[in-house]
Design a protein around this motif. Structure first.
Motif, PDB file in Angstrom:
ATOM      1  N   GLY A  17     -53.687  -9.996  66.007  1.00  0.00           N
ATOM      2  CA  GLY A  17     -52.732 -10.596  65.084  1.00  0.00           C
ATOM      3  C   GLY A  17     -51.447  -9.803  65.074  1.00  0.00           C
ATOM      4  N   GLU A  18     -50.671  -9.973  64.005  1.00  0.00           N
ATOM      5  CA  GLU A  18     -49.425  -9.241  63.874  1.00  0.00           C
ATOM      6  C   GLU A  18     -49.699  -7.743  63.803  1.00  0.00           C
ATOM      7  N   PRO A  19     -48.915  -6.916  64.497  1.00  0.00           N
ATOM      8  CA  PRO A  19     -49.172  -5.479  64.504  1.00  0.00           C
ATOM      9  C   PRO A  19     -48.805  -4.817  63.181  1.00  0.00           C
ATOM     10  N   LEU A  20     -49.706  -3.954  62.708  1.00  0.00           N
ATOM     11  CA  LEU A  20     -49.502  -3.175  61.496  1.00  0.00           C
ATOM     12  C   LEU A  20     -49.825  -1.724  61.821  1.00  0.00           C
ATOM     13  N   VAL A  21     -48.806  -0.870  61.798  1.00  0.00           N
ATOM     14  CA  VAL A  21     -48.976   0.554  62.091  1.00  0.00           C
ATOM     15  C   VAL A  21     -49.293   1.283  60.792  1.00  0.00           C
ATOM     16  N   LEU A  22     -50.348   2.102  60.807  1.00  0.00           N
ATOM     17  CA  LEU A  22     -50.769   2.854  59.621  1.00  0.00           C
ATOM     18  C   LEU A  22     -50.509   4.335  59.853  1.00  0.00           C
ATOM     19  N   VAL A  23     -49.821   4.965  58.889  1.00  0.00           N
ATOM     20  CA  VAL A  23     -49.410   6.363  59.017  1.00  0.00           C
ATOM     21  C   VAL A  23     -50.003   7.156  57.849  1.00  0.00           C
ATOM     22  N   HIS A  24     -50.783   8.173  58.177  1.00  0.00           N
ATOM     23  CA  HIS A  24     -51.455   8.980  57.154  1.00  0.00           C
ATOM     24  C   HIS A  24     -50.495   9.966  56.498  1.00  0.00           C
ATOM     25  N   GLY A  25     -51.002  10.703  55.526  1.00  0.00           N
ATOM     26  CA  GLY A  25     -50.209  11.680  54.804  1.00  0.00           C
ATOM     27  C   GLY A  25     -50.255  13.062  55.428  1.00  0.00           C
ATOM     28  N   ILE A  26     -49.484  13.975  54.856  1.00  0.00           N
ATOM     29  CA  ILE A  26     -49.396  15.332  55.359  1.00  0.00           C
ATOM     30  C   ILE A  26     -50.753  16.029  55.249  1.00  0.00           C
ATOM     31  N   GLY A  27     -51.143  16.715  56.320  1.00  0.00           N
ATOM     32  CA  GLY A  27     -52.413  17.420  56.344  1.00  0.00           C
ATOM     33  C   GLY A  27     -53.625  16.536  56.575  1.00  0.00           C
ATOM     34  N   HIS A  28     -53.411  15.225  56.718  1.00  0.00           N
ATOM     35  CA  HIS A  28     -54.540  14.313  56.897  1.00  0.00           C
ATOM     36  C   HIS A  28     -54.614  13.890  58.366  1.00  0.00           C
ATOM     37  N   ARG A  29     -55.254  12.775  58.649  1.00  0.00           N
ATOM     38  CA  ARG A  29     -55.435  12.294  60.012  1.00  0.00           C
ATOM     39  C   ARG A  29     -55.669  10.794  59.947  1.00  0.00           C
ATOM     40  N   ARG A  30     -55.625  10.150  61.091  1.00  0.00           N
ATOM     41  CA  ARG A  30     -55.674   8.682  61.099  1.00  0.00           C
ATOM     42  C   ARG A  30     -56.960   8.144  60.483  1.00  0.00           C
ATOM     43  N   GLN A  31     -58.027   8.928  60.501  1.00  0.00           N
ATOM     44  CA  GLN A  31     -59.299   8.473  59.918  1.00  0.00           C
ATOM     45  C   GLN A  31     -59.211   8.236  58.421  1.00  0.00           C
ATOM     46  N   ALA A  32     -58.129   8.685  57.791  1.00  0.00           N
ATOM     47  CA  ALA A  32     -57.932   8.391  56.361  1.00  0.00           C
ATOM     48  C   ALA A  32     -57.989   6.898  56.075  1.00  0.00           C
ATOM     49  N   TRP A  33     -57.633   6.079  57.096  1.00  0.00           N
ATOM     50  CA  TRP A  33     -57.581   4.630  56.918  1.00  0.00           C
ATOM     51  C   TRP A  33     -58.908   3.937  57.213  1.00  0.00           C
ATOM     52  N   TYR A  34     -59.886   4.670  57.693  1.00  0.00           N
ATOM     53  CA  TYR A  34     -61.140   4.027  58.084  1.00  0.00           C
ATOM     54  C   TYR A  34     -61.791   3.194  56.976  1.00  0.00           C
ATOM     55  N   PRO A  35     -61.718   3.590  55.703  1.00  0.00           N
ATOM     56  CA  PRO A  35     -62.348   2.749  54.675  1.00  0.00           C
ATOM     57  C   PRO A  35     -61.809   1.321  54.619  1.00  0.00           C
ATOM     58  N   VAL A  36     -60.565   1.110  55.069  1.00  0.00           N
ATOM     59  CA  VAL A  36     -59.961  -0.216  54.947  1.00  0.00           C
ATOM     60  C   VAL A  36     -59.695  -0.885  56.291  1.00  0.00           C
ATOM     61  N   VAL A  37     -59.874  -0.168  57.396  1.00  0.00           N
ATOM     62  CA  VAL A  37     -59.359  -0.675  58.667  1.00  0.00           C
ATOM     63  C   VAL A  37     -60.110  -1.912  59.157  1.00  0.00           C
ATOM     64  N   ASP A  38     -61.411  -1.970  58.990  1.00  0.00           N
ATOM     65  CA  ASP A  38     -62.144  -3.128  59.497  1.00  0.00           C
ATOM     66  C   ASP A  38     -61.740  -4.406  58.768  1.00  0.00           C
ATOM     67  N   ARG A  39     -61.499  -4.298  57.475  1.00  0.00           N
ATOM     68  CA  ARG A  39     -61.051  -5.464  56.706  1.00  0.00           C
ATOM     69  C   ARG A  39     -59.651  -5.888  57.155  1.00  0.00           C
ATOM     70  N   LEU A  40     -58.788  -4.916  57.373  1.00  0.00           N
ATOM     71  CA  LEU A  40     -57.433  -5.238  57.827  1.00  0.00           C
ATOM     72  C   LEU A  40     -57.454  -5.876  59.209  1.00  0.00           C
ATOM     73  N   ALA A  41     -58.348  -5.394  60.060  1.00  0.00           N
ATOM     74  CA  ALA A  41     -58.394  -5.866  61.448  1.00  0.00           C
ATOM     75  C   ALA A  41     -58.856  -7.310  61.560  1.00  0.00           C
ATOM     76  N   GLU A  42     -59.362  -7.891  60.483  1.00  0.00           N
ATOM     77  CA  GLU A  42     -59.692  -9.313  60.490  1.00  0.00           C
ATOM     78  C   GLU A  42     -58.423 -10.171  60.486  1.00  0.00           C
ATOM     79  N   HIS A  43     -57.285  -9.555  60.110  1.00  0.00           N
ATOM     80  CA  HIS A  43     -56.040 -10.308  59.965  1.00  0.00           C
ATOM     81  C   HIS A  43     -54.874  -9.741  60.764  1.00  0.00           C
ATOM     82  N   ARG A  44     -54.968  -8.469  61.188  1.00  0.00           N
ATOM     83  CA  ARG A  44     -53.866  -7.804  61.857  1.00  0.00           C
ATOM     84  C   ARG A  44     -54.376  -7.046  63.086  1.00  0.00           C
ATOM     85  N   GLU A  45     -53.471  -6.795  64.029  1.00  0.00           N
ATOM     86  CA  GLU A  45     -53.752  -5.751  65.008  1.00  0.00           C
ATOM     87  C   GLU A  45     -53.331  -4.443  64.354  1.00  0.00           C
TER      88      GLU A  45
END
Length: 277
Positions: A17-45
């Protein structure tokens, strides 16, 4: 999830779908988004990235430019390498600030932010923010020998993550341990970024949709800053996240997914509108 594809920054691409780039916070890492990513991926790349000096990305190499310019250039190069033309972007904390800067620079088609950095009152409040991260990194460093045992239990995870989220006990033990180790590894980048911290004071073209969401129990960027953001960004959509902390993705999955989907529910500039199921 697909395997990691490394170009300018370590990243993952999930969904369609439409691309959505997710950017984590300072001291964190991309896995911060894992709790929501599968739900988002149903509608977005969904494209998750590790910022320089964080996660699996190359080190943040300081130069003579202001840190926000350095991060802007890295983001723009990453967009080009990934063939992303004005994607939607969402970010938490530092990632939210990066999203706002990207919107001000016309690099994105929408910006959705969760407690974006840059809206503190003055130097005294910024000292508080600096002290929070000194405390977090110091505690994480000292806790390394006992971290696996400490984070094995939900109460231990809740205590370790208490400054960042209200429901840290919901994190899986391996996720919490990865976050703790990632925070320690990111200390050099964290110091560089905080040393270059300055308030956000730019204008964003009203044609670029902006959403600012803030947790009511944010202990890092205190909730009063949501009011300052509202005044600074009068054209934005402003949302409260009841009961959520500074990193709200685990605190209220449904609410955060809803905010991110609504915030990016706009046609990319130059594109026709698309539907969200």
């Amino acid at each position: 999830m697909r395997g990691i594809e490394v170009t300018m920054l370590a990243h993952e691409r999930i969904g369609s779908g439409e691309p959505l780039v997710l950017v984590h916070g300072i001291g964190h890492r991309r896995q911060a988004w894992y709790p929501v990513v599968d739900r988002l991926a149903e509608h977005r790349e969904v494209i998750l990235i590790d910022l320089p000096g964080h996660g699996e990305s190359p080190a943040l190499v300081p130069d003579e430019r202001p840190i926000k310019e350095h991060l802007r250039d890295v983001l723009e190069e990453t967009f080009a390498a990934l063939d992303l033309d004005r994607p939607h972007i969402a970010g938490n904390s530092l990632g939210g600030r990066i999203a706002l800067e990207a919107a001000a620079d016309h690099l994105v088609s929408s910006a959705t932010t969760l407690a974006p950095a840059g809206f503190w009152r003055g130097s005294l409040d910024f000292l508080y923010i600096r002290a929070v991260f000194v405390a977090l990194t110091g505690a994480a460093t000292l806790a390394q020998p006992i971290a696996p045992a400490l984070l094995r239990t939900a109460p231990g995870r809740a205590a370790a993550m208490g400054l960042l989220m209200t429901h840290g006990g919901r994190l899986a033990p391996e996720a919490a341990l990865g976050d703790l180790r990632g925070l320690v590894a990111a200390k050099p980048a964290l110091r560089t970024i905080i040393d270059g911290g300055e308030p956000f004071d730019r204008e964003i073209d009203p044609s670029i949709p902006v959403t600012v969401a803030w947790g009511t129990r944010d202990l890092v960027l205190l909730p009063y800053q949501a009011g300052r953001a509202r005044k600074a960004l009068p054209h934005a959509e402003h949302v409260s996240l009841p009961g959520c902390g500074h990193v709200p993705m685990i605190d209220d999955v449904d609410l955060v997914v809803d905010v991110l989907l609504k915030g990016s529910d706009h046609p990319r500039l130059g594109q026709t509108r698309y539907d969200v199921a």
